[in-house]
Write a protein that holds these residues in place. Structure first.
Motif, PDB file in Angstrom:
ATOM      1  N   PHE A 152       7.552  33.708  48.459  1.00  0.00           N
ATOM      2  CA  PHE A 152       7.923  32.579  49.310  1.00  0.00           C
ATOM      3  C   PHE A 152       8.949  32.958  50.385  1.00  0.00           C
ATOM      4  O   PHE A 152       9.149  32.214  51.340  1.00  0.00           O
ATOM      5  CB  PHE A 152       8.504  31.441  48.470  1.00  0.00           C
ATOM      6  CG  PHE A 152       7.497  30.763  47.590  1.00  0.00           C
ATOM      7  CD1 PHE A 152       6.510  29.948  48.123  1.00  0.00           C
ATOM      8  CD2 PHE A 152       7.541  30.937  46.218  1.00  0.00           C
ATOM      9  CE1 PHE A 152       5.586  29.320  47.307  1.00  0.00           C
ATOM     10  CE2 PHE A 152       6.623  30.314  45.391  1.00  0.00           C
ATOM     11  CZ  PHE A 152       5.637  29.495  45.937  1.00  0.00           C
ATOM     12  N   ARG A 153       9.594  34.091  50.222  1.00  0.00           N
ATOM     13  CA  ARG A 153      10.730  34.400  51.097  1.00  0.00           C
ATOM     14  C   ARG A 153      10.326  34.650  52.540  1.00  0.00           C
ATOM     15  O   ARG A 153      11.126  34.514  53.461  1.00  0.00           O
ATOM     16  CB  ARG A 153      11.503  35.591  50.528  1.00  0.00           C
ATOM     17  CG  ARG A 153      12.158  35.243  49.186  1.00  0.00           C
ATOM     18  CD  ARG A 153      12.789  36.437  48.507  1.00  0.00           C
ATOM     19  NE  ARG A 153      13.222  36.085  47.139  1.00  0.00           N
ATOM     20  CZ  ARG A 153      13.584  36.963  46.227  1.00  0.00           C
ATOM     21  NH1 ARG A 153      13.577  38.265  46.519  1.00  0.00           N
ATOM     22  NH2 ARG A 153      13.944  36.560  45.016  1.00  0.00           N
ATOM     23  N   ALA A 154       9.053  35.019  52.752  1.00  0.00           N
ATOM     24  CA  ALA A 154       8.584  35.258  54.115  1.00  0.00           C
ATOM     25  C   ALA A 154       8.452  33.967  54.920  1.00  0.00           C
ATOM     26  O   ALA A 154       8.222  34.000  56.133  1.00  0.00           O
ATOM     27  CB  ALA A 154       7.229  35.975  54.068  1.00  0.00           C
ATOM     28  N   LEU A 155       8.631  32.816  54.268  1.00  0.00           N
ATOM     29  CA  LEU A 155       8.484  31.537  54.958  1.00  0.00           C
ATOM     30  C   LEU A 155       9.716  31.191  55.788  1.00  0.00           C
ATOM     31  O   LEU A 155       9.690  30.221  56.561  1.00  0.00           O
ATOM     32  CB  LEU A 155       8.212  30.422  53.942  1.00  0.00           C
ATOM     33  CG  LEU A 155       6.957  30.599  53.081  1.00  0.00           C
ATOM     34  CD1 LEU A 155       6.832  29.444  52.086  1.00  0.00           C
ATOM     35  CD2 LEU A 155       5.707  30.713  53.942  1.00  0.00           C
ATOM     36  N   GLU A 237      -2.714  31.656  48.688  1.00  0.00           N
ATOM     37  CA  GLU A 237      -1.867  32.290  49.708  1.00  0.00           C
ATOM     38  C   GLU A 237      -0.946  31.259  50.344  1.00  0.00           C
ATOM     39  O   GLU A 237      -1.328  30.108  50.559  1.00  0.00           O
ATOM     40  CB  GLU A 237      -2.751  32.924  50.794  1.00  0.00           C
ATOM     41  CG  GLU A 237      -1.982  33.697  51.851  1.00  0.00           C
ATOM     42  CD  GLU A 237      -2.900  34.297  52.911  1.00  0.00           C
ATOM     43  OE1 GLU A 237      -2.441  35.173  53.663  1.00  0.00           O
ATOM     44  OE2 GLU A 237      -4.084  33.877  52.990  1.00  0.00           O
ATOM     45  N   THR A 238       0.275  31.679  50.623  1.00  0.00           N
ATOM     46  CA  THR A 238       1.201  30.884  51.428  1.00  0.00           C
ATOM     47  C   THR A 238       1.679  31.757  52.573  1.00  0.00           C
ATOM     48  O   THR A 238       2.007  32.929  52.362  1.00  0.00           O
ATOM     49  CB  THR A 238       2.418  30.401  50.611  1.00  0.00           C
ATOM     50  OG1 THR A 238       3.108  31.530  50.068  1.00  0.00           O
ATOM     51  CG2 THR A 238       1.992  29.459  49.501  1.00  0.00           C
ATOM     52  N   PHE A 261       1.982  22.418  56.220  1.00  0.00           N
ATOM     53  CA  PHE A 261       3.083  21.546  55.854  1.00  0.00           C
ATOM     54  C   PHE A 261       4.313  21.884  56.697  1.00  0.00           C
ATOM     55  O   PHE A 261       4.453  23.006  57.191  1.00  0.00           O
ATOM     56  CB  PHE A 261       3.420  21.713  54.364  1.00  0.00           C
ATOM     57  CG  PHE A 261       2.260  21.451  53.453  1.00  0.00           C
ATOM     58  CD1 PHE A 261       2.059  20.199  52.915  1.00  0.00           C
ATOM     59  CD2 PHE A 261       1.358  22.474  53.130  1.00  0.00           C
ATOM     60  CE1 PHE A 261       0.988  19.950  52.064  1.00  0.00           C
ATOM     61  CE2 PHE A 261       0.295  22.242  52.282  1.00  0.00           C
ATOM     62  CZ  PHE A 261       0.102  20.964  51.752  1.00  0.00           C
ATOM     63  N   ASP A 262       5.194  20.899  56.822  1.00  0.00           N
ATOM     64  CA  ASP A 262       6.453  21.153  57.536  1.00  0.00           C
ATOM     65  C   ASP A 262       7.363  22.073  56.723  1.00  0.00           C
ATOM     66  O   ASP A 262       8.062  22.918  57.287  1.00  0.00           O
ATOM     67  CB  ASP A 262       7.188  19.829  57.806  1.00  0.00           C
ATOM     68  CG  ASP A 262       6.394  18.906  58.704  1.00  0.00           C
ATOM     69  OD1 ASP A 262       5.818  19.392  59.689  1.00  0.00           O
ATOM     70  OD2 ASP A 262       6.333  17.693  58.416  1.00  0.00           O
ATOM     71  N   TYR A 263       7.327  21.886  55.401  1.00  0.00           N
ATOM     72  CA  TYR A 263       8.191  22.690  54.534  1.00  0.00           C
ATOM     73  C   TYR A 263       7.481  23.018  53.220  1.00  0.00           C
ATOM     74  O   TYR A 263       6.610  22.272  52.775  1.00  0.00           O
ATOM     75  CB  TYR A 263       9.488  21.946  54.184  1.00  0.00           C
ATOM     76  CG  TYR A 263      10.411  21.699  55.346  1.00  0.00           C
ATOM     77  CD1 TYR A 263      11.237  22.710  55.828  1.00  0.00           C
ATOM     78  CD2 TYR A 263      10.467  20.445  55.948  1.00  0.00           C
ATOM     79  CE1 TYR A 263      12.099  22.482  56.895  1.00  0.00           C
ATOM     80  CE2 TYR A 263      11.322  20.202  57.011  1.00  0.00           C
ATOM     81  CZ  TYR A 263      12.130  21.228  57.487  1.00  0.00           C
ATOM     82  OH  TYR A 263      12.980  21.006  58.539  1.00  0.00           O
ATOM     83  N   ALA A 264       7.916  24.106  52.608  1.00  0.00           N
ATOM     84  CA  ALA A 264       7.571  24.410  51.221  1.00  0.00           C
ATOM     85  C   ALA A 264       8.847  24.223  50.407  1.00  0.00           C
ATOM     86  O   ALA A 264       9.823  24.955  50.602  1.00  0.00           O
ATOM     87  CB  ALA A 264       7.060  25.837  51.077  1.00  0.00           C
TER      88      ALA A 264
END
Length: 478
Positions: A152-155, A237-238, A261-264
């Motif tokens: 998730f950190r790449a977001l 995938e995210t 989405f605007d946010y995860a």
């Protein structure tokens, strides 16, 4: 570098740390409270209180939109002003934080030290690069932080944790929630009720901490009727696409979907704040997660003069547990080496979803099959619940076959926060199911559903105990 000497050094000024400090002072010891981050406790700043404020707004919106069944019709369109919602959340949150800060401000200045502490040895701490603290005993109460899996950190800034939600000035349009535990379930449902398009993804079927398969399935069906929830999701995938989060996943109907989405919102658990303490410089034994091995009855780490309390020990991350653990740690640090067991209350956990979830005493997952019976009530046709149109959910109570003693319960349903307290009290008083059924039950109340479950348990106990007696008789004859 400045040098300070004290009887007890408490690292962390959250709920556990403040309780430890006060217990040490009450015992007549010199105590030093060391804190590098903001004062205010996790509960007040980014946990219990702001989340309940958001939930309260969500319940107001939901109730206003669901009055027709009572013959009450609200004219006009019901709208949610996200700016106003978040403004109240932050204003009231700051008020609660203010109460904590008042308590911290009342602590003498000589008892407080700002900075991040690291162990030089079991009894020596270095605080930043300005002070060396020599303490006969140390209490670790450094709390925890959200744990974010590497994928998730790449977001980037499209990734948020619960701390970030309460800094929003407005509500977003769409949010993907990862982790339907306490935090993810509470915030996911609240956002959905406030008009945010929400998808909640989990792994391994977990939901709100429920371990009883039937109760968990009942809860899953209830929440899925209100918002998208997949506790056993296949997220393929995210990725970050511009200022959005793209999620590719297999939906509940087995179709593959790609949505943005605007946010995860990542609510996949918390991590104890012990990795920066220099524990390698101590004599402590650490577990696989780098947390000191400790006795949960005394809070002592091994046989050392170091104690650990609250979220930092990763045992029971709840405010009331942190307060109890801090007090026990502070008292034992004060009387060290005469360490004694402290009062550990019956387990109690509540999820403030709607319907609520309550877990009291021993949960299903910790019980030994064949040693207990399960009493059940389905709230779908329970009188008072139906009157209020809150008639959904299930309660399971567990009783020991050999003694008839009430062991614990898991529940999703109306007034679970209150029934959970009653059941935790019953566990702590070591009541039997028969004794609980002697207690008063008013009519019509939701607690009558609890009586139904207890009666079911009593009937099953009688059958199980009779079967045991027959087996013993046959064994004796043989």
């Amino acid at each position: 570098m400045k040098t300070l000497h004290t009887d007890i050094a408490v690292i962390g000024a959250g709920t556990a740390g403040l309780a430890a400090y006060r217990a040490a002072k009450a015992a007549g010891k010199r105590a030093l409270l060391i804190e590098g981050g903001p004062y205010g406790t996790t509960c007040a700043r980014v946990g219990c209180m702001p989340s309940k404020l958001l939930i309260a707004a969500a319940e107001a919106a939901h109730n206003a939109a669901h009055t027709e069944a009572f013959g009450v019709h609200v004219g006009g369109e019901i709208t949610v002003d996200g700016v106003e919602v978040m403004d109240r959340v932050k204003r009231e949150r700051d008020r609660f934080v203010g109460f904590v800060l008042e308590g911290v401000e009342s602590i003498p200045a000589e008892d407080k030290l700002r900075g991040y502490a690291r162990f030089v040895s079991d009894t020596v701490l270095r605080v930043d690069e300005h002070t060396e603290v020599h303490a006969s005993r140390v209490v670790i109460a450094t709390g925890s932080r959200p744990s974010v899996p590497p994928p998730f950190r790449a977001l980037g800034d499209r990734l948020v944790v619960n701390d970030d939600v309460f800094a929003w000035d407005d509500l977003p349009r769409r949010v993907a929630v990862f982790g339907p535990g306490v935090i993810g379930l509470e915030l996911g449902q609240a956002l959905a009720r406030l008009g945010v398009d929400v998808r909640v993804f989990g792994v391994s079927g977990s939901l709100g901490g429920i371990s009883d398969p039937q109760v968990r399935l009942n809860a899953r069906k209830i929440f899925q009727r209100e918002f998208y929830l997949d506790p056993d999701a296949r997220v393929l995938e995210t990725s970050r696409v511009g200022d959005e989060v793209e999620v590719r996943y297999v939906a509940l109907d087995n179709s593959e979907r790609i949505e943005r989405f605007d946010y995860a919102l990542v609510a996949t658990g918390r991590r104890a704040n012990v990795d920066g303490l220099g524990l390698e410089n101590t004599s402590l034994e650490l577990n696989a997660h780098g947390v000191p091995v400790f006795d949960r009855e005394t809070m002592q780490a091994g046989n050392s003069s170091i104690f650990i309390a609250g979220d930092a020990n990763a045992d029971a991350p709840l405010l009331h547990e942190a307060a109890d653990e801090g007090r026990i740690a502070g008292e034992n640090a004060a009387r060290f080496p005469d360490v004694r067991q402290g009062l550990r209350r019956a387990p109690l956990a509540v999820v403030f979803s709607d319907p609520q979830i309550a877990l009291a005493g021993q949960g299903y997952g910790r019980l030994i099959p064949g040693t207990f019976v399960t009493g059940e009530v389905d709230f779908s046709d329970q009188g008072r619940s139906r009157v209020m149109l809150k008639n959904k959910g299930m309660l399971h109570v567990y009783a020991d076959i050999a003694t008839g003693r009430f062991l614990g319960a898991e529940m999703v349903g109306p007034s679970a926060e209150h029934i959970g307290h009653l059941l935790a009290w019953a566990v702590q008083q070591e009541l039997t199911v028969a004794r609980m059924l002697e207690m008063p039950f008013y009519h019509p109340v939701i607690e009558e559903g609890l009586r139904t479950a207890l009666r079911d348990a009593a009937a099953k106990l009688a059958r199980a105990q009779e079967a045991l007696r027959r087996e013993e008789s046959e064994s004796e004859l043989a």
